[in-house]
Design a protein around this motif. Structure first.
Motif, PDB file in Angstrom:
ATOM      1  N   MET A 140      -0.072   6.591  -0.677  1.00 53.50           N
ATOM      2  CA  MET A 140      -0.064   5.249  -0.898  1.00 53.50           C
ATOM      3  C   MET A 140      -0.419   4.997  -2.408  1.00 53.50           C
ATOM      4  O   MET A 140       0.008   3.794  -2.773  1.00 53.50           O
ATOM      5  CB  MET A 140      -1.060   4.465  -0.107  1.00 53.50           C
ATOM      6  N   ASN A 141      -1.074   5.808  -2.872  1.00 56.10           N
ATOM      7  CA  ASN A 141      -1.779   5.353  -4.143  1.00 56.10           C
ATOM      8  C   ASN A 141      -0.768   5.015  -5.234  1.00 56.10           C
ATOM      9  O   ASN A 141       0.308   5.891  -5.571  1.00 56.10           O
ATOM     10  CB  ASN A 141      -2.463   6.879  -4.901  1.00 56.10           C
ATOM     11  N   GLY A 142      -0.889   3.981  -5.913  1.00 56.13           N
ATOM     12  CA  GLY A 142      -0.201   3.244  -6.998  1.00 56.13           C
ATOM     13  C   GLY A 142       1.392   2.618  -6.279  1.00 56.13           C
ATOM     14  O   GLY A 142       2.103   2.098  -6.968  1.00 56.13           O
ATOM     15  N   ARG A 143       1.382   2.675  -4.845  1.00 58.85           N
ATOM     16  CA  ARG A 143       2.466   2.076  -4.443  1.00 58.85           C
ATOM     17  C   ARG A 143       2.226   1.021  -3.642  1.00 58.85           C
ATOM     18  O   ARG A 143       3.069   0.054  -3.480  1.00 58.85           O
ATOM     19  CB  ARG A 143       3.385   3.055  -3.419  1.00 58.85           C
ATOM     20  N   TYR A 144       1.278   1.066  -2.650  1.00 60.81           N
ATOM     21  CA  TYR A 144       0.985   0.044  -1.780  1.00 60.81           C
ATOM     22  C   TYR A 144      -0.445  -0.355  -1.693  1.00 60.81           C
ATOM     23  O   TYR A 144      -1.427   0.233  -2.186  1.00 60.81           O
ATOM     24  CB  TYR A 144       1.241   0.601  -0.256  1.00 60.81           C
ATOM     25  N   ILE A 145      -0.657  -1.484  -0.931  1.00 67.44           N
ATOM     26  CA  ILE A 145      -1.721  -1.919  -0.809  1.00 67.44           C
ATOM     27  C   ILE A 145      -1.611  -2.514   0.735  1.00 67.44           C
ATOM     28  O   ILE A 145      -0.835  -2.479   1.385  1.00 67.44           O
ATOM     29  CB  ILE A 145      -2.467  -3.345  -1.624  1.00 67.44           C
ATOM     30  N   VAL A 146      -3.161  -2.379   1.478  1.00 67.07           N
ATOM     31  CA  VAL A 146      -3.055  -2.502   3.109  1.00 67.07           C
ATOM     32  C   VAL A 146      -3.405  -3.851   3.472  1.00 67.07           C
ATOM     33  O   VAL A 146      -4.610  -4.089   2.893  1.00 67.07           O
ATOM     34  CB  VAL A 146      -3.695  -1.354   3.520  1.00 67.07           C
ATOM     35  N   ASP A 147      -2.762  -4.615   4.365  1.00 68.41           N
ATOM     36  CA  ASP A 147      -3.437  -5.666   5.163  1.00 68.41           C
ATOM     37  C   ASP A 147      -3.973  -5.109   6.302  1.00 68.41           C
ATOM     38  O   ASP A 147      -3.069  -4.739   7.263  1.00 68.41           O
ATOM     39  CB  ASP A 147      -2.392  -6.722   5.240  1.00 68.41           C
ATOM     40  N   PRO A 148      -5.223  -4.909   6.686  1.00 69.27           N
ATOM     41  CA  PRO A 148      -5.633  -4.382   7.738  1.00 69.27           C
ATOM     42  C   PRO A 148      -5.127  -5.183   9.113  1.00 69.27           C
ATOM     43  O   PRO A 148      -5.374  -4.888  10.358  1.00 69.27           O
ATOM     44  CB  PRO A 148      -7.084  -4.262   7.746  1.00 69.27           C
ATOM     45  N   LYS A 149      -4.819  -6.306   9.057  1.00 72.49           N
ATOM     46  CA  LYS A 149      -4.814  -7.431  10.272  1.00 72.49           C
ATOM     47  C   LYS A 149      -3.210  -7.343  10.461  1.00 72.49           C
ATOM     48  O   LYS A 149      -2.743  -7.791  11.618  1.00 72.49           O
ATOM     49  CB  LYS A 149      -4.929  -8.806   9.627  1.00 72.49           C
ATOM     50  N   ALA A 150      -2.389  -6.840   9.447  1.00 79.06           N
ATOM     51  CA  ALA A 150      -0.909  -7.016   9.861  1.00 79.06           C
ATOM     52  C   ALA A 150      -0.393  -5.578  10.508  1.00 79.06           C
ATOM     53  O   ALA A 150      -1.164  -4.575  10.173  1.00 79.06           O
ATOM     54  CB  ALA A 150      -0.382  -7.138   8.597  1.00 79.06           C
TER      55      ALA A 150
END
Length: 158
Positions: A140-150
């Protein structure tokens, strides 16, 4: 909004620029392994991504170490998929329960929401786990951020 909150928001905006959003679970594909769809848990607590493999058979191909890998890619199904990949290395991994295990590591292409890139994946038996794959921080590093509700923000794979 106070001055501290303004600074936090503007700093956060910079850090998320050009990154896509993932939910806590997503669909993916591992085309090099012939796996066209697999549900994965997005796990920010895991360093390396992990794939369920219930049987591994080491062999040699062109003088290099390879693995024949048996996978149950579909949750709740005994459908078997057999694929092969070159071995990158063996690595000792500590799971979330603190148990250490030496695992084979392979590099393969991962497709998530139209993005395709190489990832390192450890192989272990995840029969007792709900998800057949974990997506770790390195991928994930540098590519994504995470929405823990979605969930499934990148769409589905049929």
């Amino acid at each position: 909004m106070n001055k501290i909150e303004e600074n936090a928001v503007s700093s956060n905006d910079i850090s998320v620029a050009n990154k896509k959003l993932l939910g806590w679970r997503e669909w993916a594909a591992l085309p090099d392994l012939g796996i066209h769809s697999i549900k994965m848990k997005v796990d920010t607590g895991a360093r390396t991504s992990c794939l369920h493999a219930f049987n591994l058979e080491p062999f040699e191909k062109d003088g290099q170490p390879w693995l024949r890998i048996w996978v149950h890619p579909i949750q709740g199904s005994d459908q078997e998929h057999i694929c092969e990949a070159p071995v990158l290395e063996q690595r000792t991994v500590t799971d979330s329960g603190g148990h250490r295990e030496t695992r084979y590591v392979i590099a393969t292409t991962l497709v998530v929401g139209g993005d395709a890139f190489k990832v390192e994946i450890t192989l272990t038996n995840r029969d007792t786990m709900k998800f057949r794959m974990l997506l770790g921080r390195q991928a994930m590093n540098g590519r994504y951020i995470v929405d823990p509700k979605a969930s499934y923000l990148t769409g589905t794979i049929s």
